[in-house]
Motif scaffolding. Sequence first.
Motif, mmCIF file in Angstrom:
data_model
loop_
_atom_site.group_PDB
_atom_site.id
_atom_site.type_symbol
_atom_site.label_atom_id
_atom_site.label_comp_id
_atom_site.label_asym_id
_atom_site.label_seq_id
_atom_site.Cartn_x
_atom_site.Cartn_y
_atom_site.Cartn_z
ATOM 1 N N TYR A 1 -4.306 6.493 7.552
ATOM 2 C CA TYR A 1 -4.574 5.696 8.750
ATOM 3 C C TYR A 1 -3.295 5.002 9.219
ATOM 4 C CZ TYR A 1 -6.663 2.493 12.045
ATOM 5 O OH TYR A 1 -6.958 1.812 13.196
ATOM 6 N N GLY A 2 -2.442 4.652 8.272
ATOM 7 C CA GLY A 2 -1.170 4.010 8.597
ATOM 8 C C GLY A 2 -0.240 4.877 9.421
ATOM 9 N N LYS A 3 -0.496 6.171 9.458
ATOM 10 C CA LYS A 3 0.288 7.058 10.329
ATOM 11 C C LYS A 3 -0.014 6.758 11.792
ATOM 12 C CE LYS A 3 0.523 10.805 6.965
ATOM 13 N NZ LYS A 3 0.050 12.162 6.632
ATOM 14 N N ALA A 4 -1.184 6.203 12.061
ATOM 15 C CA ALA A 4 -1.565 5.818 13.416
ATOM 16 C C ALA A 4 -1.241 4.355 13.696
ATOM 17 C CB ALA A 4 -3.053 6.061 13.641
ATOM 18 N N ASP A 5 -1.363 3.507 12.670
ATOM 19 C CA ASP A 5 -1.127 2.070 12.818
ATOM 20 C C ASP A 5 -0.373 1.582 11.587
ATOM 21 O OD1 ASP A 5 -1.217 -0.686 13.139
ATOM 22 O OD2 ASP A 5 -3.330 -0.738 13.722
ATOM 23 N N ILE B 1 0.835 -1.203 0.000
ATOM 24 C CA ILE B 1 0.000 0.000 0.000
ATOM 25 C C ILE B 1 0.873 1.256 0.000
ATOM 26 C CG2 ILE B 1 -1.611 1.359 1.402
ATOM 27 C CD1 ILE B 1 -3.100 -1.203 1.960
ATOM 28 N N ALA B 2 2.003 1.178 0.654
ATOM 29 C CA ALA B 2 2.909 2.328 0.705
ATOM 30 C C ALA B 2 3.380 2.743 -0.693
ATOM 31 C CB ALA B 2 4.112 2.001 1.588
ATOM 32 N N ASP B 3 3.417 1.806 -1.619
ATOM 33 C CA ASP B 3 3.887 2.096 -2.979
ATOM 34 C C ASP B 3 2.764 2.427 -3.949
ATOM 35 O OD1 ASP B 3 6.459 1.550 -2.095
ATOM 36 O OD2 ASP B 3 6.288 -0.578 -2.598
ATOM 37 N N LEU C 1 1.705 1.054 16.782
ATOM 38 C CA LEU C 1 0.704 2.082 17.037
ATOM 39 C C LEU C 1 1.375 3.390 17.439
ATOM 40 C CD1 LEU C 1 -1.932 0.050 19.076
ATOM 41 C CD2 LEU C 1 -1.781 0.369 16.606
ATOM 42 N N ASN C 2 0.926 4.480 16.849
ATOM 43 C CA ASN C 2 1.446 5.803 17.179
ATOM 44 C C ASN C 2 0.598 6.372 18.306
ATOM 45 O OD1 ASN C 2 2.339 8.421 17.342
ATOM 46 N ND2 ASN C 2 2.232 8.816 15.142
#
Length: 155
Positions: free
Chosen positions: A33-37, A19-21, A106-107
Amino acid sequence: LVHCALEGSFVYLSFMGNIADSDSFIASLWKEYGKADARWVNFDPTIVSVEILTVVLDGCLALVLMYAIVKEKYYRHFIQITLCVCELYGGWMTFSPEWLMGSPNLNTNNWLYFWVYLVFFNSVWVLIPGLLLWQSWVELKKMYPKGTSLGKKFQ
């Protein structure tokens, strides 16, 4: 709809690459959302496994439940209870392993990511199934005639 559209796209993107790519609009939602998880940005087998089950099983149950509600089918509360339990179990299996490992993905230091993304957004997936379970409990209780017991039936 959320299961099929958002989470279904997450599963699809997870199998088509990282997903990052990805540059799609849906991927950008998951990146946020990935910034949190962080497990949602990179291929995490536990998350993807839970989401496959969520998309397929919960998505189908949700469609059957919508039909049962609209058509007032007798099996509505059975499906509703089953779906709610699946939702609660999915939430537990998403976060319990992470908590047991000390929440490394988790952030929890950022107010927005912790309180809004993790706590608020995920509590919706606990609150709504909890309320629907309560609704089913009340409706099923109404169906049971008062003053009856197993002992009285056999006397």
